[in-house]
Design an enzyme around this catalytic site. Structure first.
Site, PDB file in Angstrom:
ATOM      1  N   MET A   1       0.665  -1.212   0.001  1.00 15.51           N
ATOM      2  CA  MET A   1       0.070  -0.152  -0.103  1.00 15.51           C
ATOM      3  C   MET A   1       0.763   1.392   0.067  1.00 15.51           C
ATOM      4  O   MET A   1       0.313   2.397   0.349  1.00 15.51           O
ATOM      5  CB  MET A   1      -0.917  -0.089   1.283  1.00 15.51           C
ATOM      6  CG  MET A   1      -1.708  -1.343   1.251  1.00 15.51           C
ATOM      7  SD  MET A   1      -3.418  -1.148   2.204  1.00 15.51           S
ATOM      8  CE  MET A   1      -2.731  -0.877   3.701  1.00 15.51           C
TER       9      MET A   1
ATOM     10  N   HIS B   1       9.280  -3.367   3.458  1.00 11.61           N
ATOM     11  CA  HIS B   1       8.565  -3.623   2.167  1.00 11.61           C
ATOM     12  C   HIS B   1       9.940  -3.688   1.031  1.00 11.61           C
ATOM     13  O   HIS B   1      10.018  -4.599   0.267  1.00 11.61           O
ATOM     14  CB  HIS B   1       8.184  -2.352   1.677  1.00 11.61           C
ATOM     15  CG  HIS B   1       6.715  -2.065   2.236  1.00 11.61           C
ATOM     16  ND1 HIS B   1       6.594  -0.919   3.019  1.00 11.61           N
ATOM     17  CD2 HIS B   1       5.511  -2.892   2.438  1.00 11.61           C
ATOM     18  CE1 HIS B   1       5.360  -0.734   3.601  1.00 11.61           C
ATOM     19  NE2 HIS B   1       5.038  -1.874   3.340  1.00 11.61           N
TER      20      HIS B   1
ATOM     21  N   GLY C   1       4.882 -10.373   3.486  1.00 15.18           N
ATOM     22  CA  GLY C   1       5.832 -10.485   4.539  1.00 15.18           C
ATOM     23  C   GLY C   1       4.949 -11.323   5.913  1.00 15.18           C
ATOM     24  O   GLY C   1       3.901 -11.350   6.040  1.00 15.18           O
ATOM     25  N   ARG C   2       5.754 -11.893   6.812  1.00 16.42           N
ATOM     26  CA  ARG C   2       5.419 -12.655   7.599  1.00 16.42           C
ATOM     27  C   ARG C   2       4.978 -11.669   8.896  1.00 16.42           C
ATOM     28  O   ARG C   2       3.996 -12.012   9.934  1.00 16.42           O
ATOM     29  CB  ARG C   2       6.389 -13.562   8.356  1.00 16.42           C
ATOM     30  CG  ARG C   2       6.392 -14.974   7.322  1.00 16.42           C
ATOM     31  CD  ARG C   2       7.884 -15.637   7.725  1.00 16.42           C
ATOM     32  NE  ARG C   2       7.397 -16.363   9.069  1.00 16.42           N
ATOM     33  CZ  ARG C   2       7.175 -17.762   9.013  1.00 16.42           C
ATOM     34  NH1 ARG C   2       6.671 -18.375   8.009  1.00 16.42           N
ATOM     35  NH2 ARG C   2       6.782 -18.229  10.254  1.00 16.42           N
ATOM     36  N   LYS C   3       5.062 -10.565   8.794  1.00 21.63           N
ATOM     37  CA  LYS C   3       4.558  -9.416   9.566  1.00 21.63           C
ATOM     38  C   LYS C   3       2.911  -9.722   9.704  1.00 21.63           C
ATOM     39  O   LYS C   3       2.216  -9.564  10.518  1.00 21.63           O
ATOM     40  CB  LYS C   3       4.850  -8.177   9.231  1.00 21.63           C
ATOM     41  CG  LYS C   3       4.095  -6.996   9.631  1.00 21.63           C
ATOM     42  CD  LYS C   3       4.471  -6.398  10.855  1.00 21.63           C
ATOM     43  CE  LYS C   3       3.880  -4.927  11.208  1.00 21.63           C
ATOM     44  NZ  LYS C   3       2.642  -4.535  10.402  1.00 21.63           N
TER      45      LYS C   3
HETATM   46  P1  AMP Z   1       1.514  -2.998   3.386  1.00 25.46           P
HETATM   47  O1  AMP Z   1       2.088  -2.171   2.527  1.00 25.46           O
HETATM   48  O2  AMP Z   1       1.373  -2.956   4.880  1.00 25.46           O
HETATM   49  O3  AMP Z   1       0.282  -3.492   3.038  1.00 25.46           O
HETATM   50  O4  AMP Z   1       2.551  -4.390   3.370  1.00 25.46           O
HETATM   51  C1  AMP Z   1       2.854  -4.646   2.163  1.00 25.46           C
HETATM   52  C2  AMP Z   1       3.707  -6.234   2.120  1.00 25.46           C
HETATM   53  O5  AMP Z   1       4.748  -5.710   3.094  1.00 25.46           O
HETATM   54  C3  AMP Z   1       2.743  -7.147   2.943  1.00 25.46           C
HETATM   55  O6  AMP Z   1       3.328  -8.411   2.532  1.00 25.46           O
HETATM   56  C4  AMP Z   1       3.656  -7.017   4.549  1.00 25.46           C
HETATM   57  O7  AMP Z   1       3.393  -8.254   5.247  1.00 25.46           O
HETATM   58  C5  AMP Z   1       4.909  -6.438   4.176  1.00 25.46           C
HETATM   59  N1  AMP Z   1       5.222  -6.034   5.342  1.00 25.46           N
HETATM   60  C6  AMP Z   1       5.039  -4.819   5.950  1.00 25.46           C
HETATM   61  N2  AMP Z   1       5.699  -4.666   7.121  1.00 25.46           N
HETATM   62  C7  AMP Z   1       6.601  -5.610   6.978  1.00 25.46           C
HETATM   63  C8  AMP Z   1       7.932  -5.803   8.074  1.00 25.46           C
HETATM   64  N3  AMP Z   1       8.067  -5.150   8.934  1.00 25.46           N
HETATM   65  N4  AMP Z   1       8.553  -6.975   7.762  1.00 25.46           N
HETATM   66  C9  AMP Z   1       8.413  -7.694   6.713  1.00 25.46           C
HETATM   67  N5  AMP Z   1       7.306  -7.562   5.618  1.00 25.46           N
HETATM   68  C10 AMP Z   1       6.473  -6.307   6.046  1.00 25.46           C
END
Ligand code: AMP
Length: 292
Positions: free
Chosen positions: A31, A38, A148-150
Site C-alpha cells: 500500500m 517492504h 511479509g510474515r509480519k
Molecule cells: P502493506 O503495505 O502494509 O500492505 O504491506 C505490504 C507487504 O509488506 C505485506 O506483504 C506485508 O506483510 C509486508 N510488510 C510490511 N511490513 C513488514 C515488515 N516489517 N517486515 C516484513 N514484511 C513487511
C-alpha cells in the site's frame, strides 16, 4: 530505471514481455509508504525473479468504515525512487477506478482461515485483501509473489487462495523486518506519539519472552498466551487480541490446551488511535530482536 505503470493492460503487457524473453516476474503488493520491511521483500523478489513489479495501491475495500483509509500515508514519488533502489523494474500504481471499474460486483473470500484474529477484529478486511490480491495476480500473470510474515494470517490466507483458485503463482514469505529495539516496521508507526512508540517495545518483548518460554519447554497455551497479554497490558497498550493459534489453520488453542511443536502467537494492540500487529511462530521463528 523503473517504469511506472497505471493500467492493468500496461502491467500485463510488461509482464508478458518479461516472460516471452524467458524471464520470471516477481510481484510485491504493497500500500506504499515504503519502509525497509517492504524493500526487503523487493530484494527477496529480485533474487527469485528477473523483473520485479512493486504494486502501490491503498485498497479501499480492506479498510473498515472507521479506519484510516483517508489518512493512510501516500508518498508515491518517494516510493518509486526507493523501489528502483531496491531492484524493482516496474511500479504499478493504479487509480481506484482501474482496480474497481464502475459497476463492479465481484469479491473473493476465503473461509475458515479468516475467522479469527484480524478477521474477527476487522470484519470484511480479508475479503478486501483477497479481492485485490486476486486482481493484482490476474493482471500480472504467472509470477512469484512475496508477502511479509509480519502479516502472517494474510500470508496464510493468500497461500490458501492461490492453491484453491489454481492460480499460476508461487507465494513466498519473508521474515518480519524490525527496528533495532525489536518493534516491527510498519507504515503506521509514523502515527505513534513518542510515548506510544516507547510503549510499543513491549510487543516484541512479549513475543521474545514467549519464544524463550517455549524453548525452555513451556507448552501450556494459557500460560504462553496470558504471560504475553500481561506484559503488553502492563506497558499501557490496549489489547485488541493476544491469541495463540495453530500456525496452519489459524484456529485458536483453548485455554486448557497444550501446544505442539509449533504455535502462532499473534498480537494486535491499540497504541493511542494506532493499531499495531505482530506475531511469532513459536518453534519456527527466532526471538524478535535476536536475529542473527
Ligand atoms: P502493506 O503495505 O502494509 O500492505 O504491506 C505490504 C507487504 O509488506 C505485506 O506483504 C506485508 O506483510 C509486508 N510488510 C510490511 N511490513 C513488514 C515488515 N516489517 N517486515 C516484513 N514484511 C513487511
Amino acid at each position: 530505471m523503473v517504469s511506472v505503470l497505471h493500467t492493468a493492460l500496461e502491467l500485463r503487457a510488461a509482464c508478458d514481455e518479461v516472460r516471452a524473453a524467458g524471464g520470471r516476474v516477481g510481484l510485491v503488493p504493497t500500500m506504499g509508504s515504503l519502509h525497509a520491511g517492504h524493500l526487503a521483500l523487493v530484494e527477496h523478489a529480485a533474487r527469485s525473479a528477473s523483473a520485479v513489479v512493486v504494486t502501490i495501491f491503498v485498497n479501499p475495500t480492506q479498510f473498515g468504515p472507521n479506519e484510516d483509509f483517508e489518512k493512510y500515508p501516500r508518498t508515491l514519488e518517494r516510493d518509486v525512487a526507493a523501489s528502483a533502489e531496491a531492484g524493482a523494474t516496474f511500479v504499478f500504481a493504479p487509480a481506484v477506478v482501474e482496480m474497481y471499474p464502475p459497476g463492479e460486483r465481484t469479491r473473493v473470500s476465503v473461509s475458515g482461515l479468516t475467522e479469527h484474529l484480524c478477521g474477527r477484529s476487522r470484519p470484511g478486511h480479508f475479503e478486501g485483501v483477497t479481492t485485490i490480491v486476486t486482481k493484482l495476480l490476474a493482471a500480472t500473470g504467472p509470477c512469484v509473489a512475496v508477502f511479509g510474515r509480519k502479516d502472517y494470517q494474510q500470508l496464510k490466507v493468500v497461500e490458501r487462495m492461490v492453491r484453491d483458485l489454481l492460480l499460476p503463482v508461487e507465494i513466498a514469505g519473508h521474515p518480519t523486518v524490525r527496528e533495532a529495539d525489536g518493534v516491527a516496521l510498519s507504515s503506521r508507526n509514523q502515527y505513534l506519539s513518542s510515548e506510544d512508540r516507547a510503549r510499543a517495545r513491549a510487543i516484541p518483548e512479549a513475543l521474545r519472552r514467549a519464544v524463550e518460554g517455549f524453548a525452555a519447554g513451556e507448552r501450556a497455551a494459557s500460560v504462553l498466551r496470558s504471560q504475553a497479554e500481561r506484559h503488553i497490558t502492563s506497558a499501557g497498550l490496549h489489547v485488541d487480541y493476544v491469541t495463540l493459534a495453530d500456525p496452519d489453520s489459524i484456529e485458536p488453542f483453548a485455554e486448557g490446551d497444550l501446544v505442539g511443536e509449533r504455535a502462532l502467537l499473534a498480537v494486535a494492540v491499540h497504541a493511542g488511535s494506532t493499531r499495531l500487529i505482530d506475531n511469532v511462530v513459536l518453534g519456527e521463528d527466532p526471538a524478535p530482536g535476536a536475529e542473527p
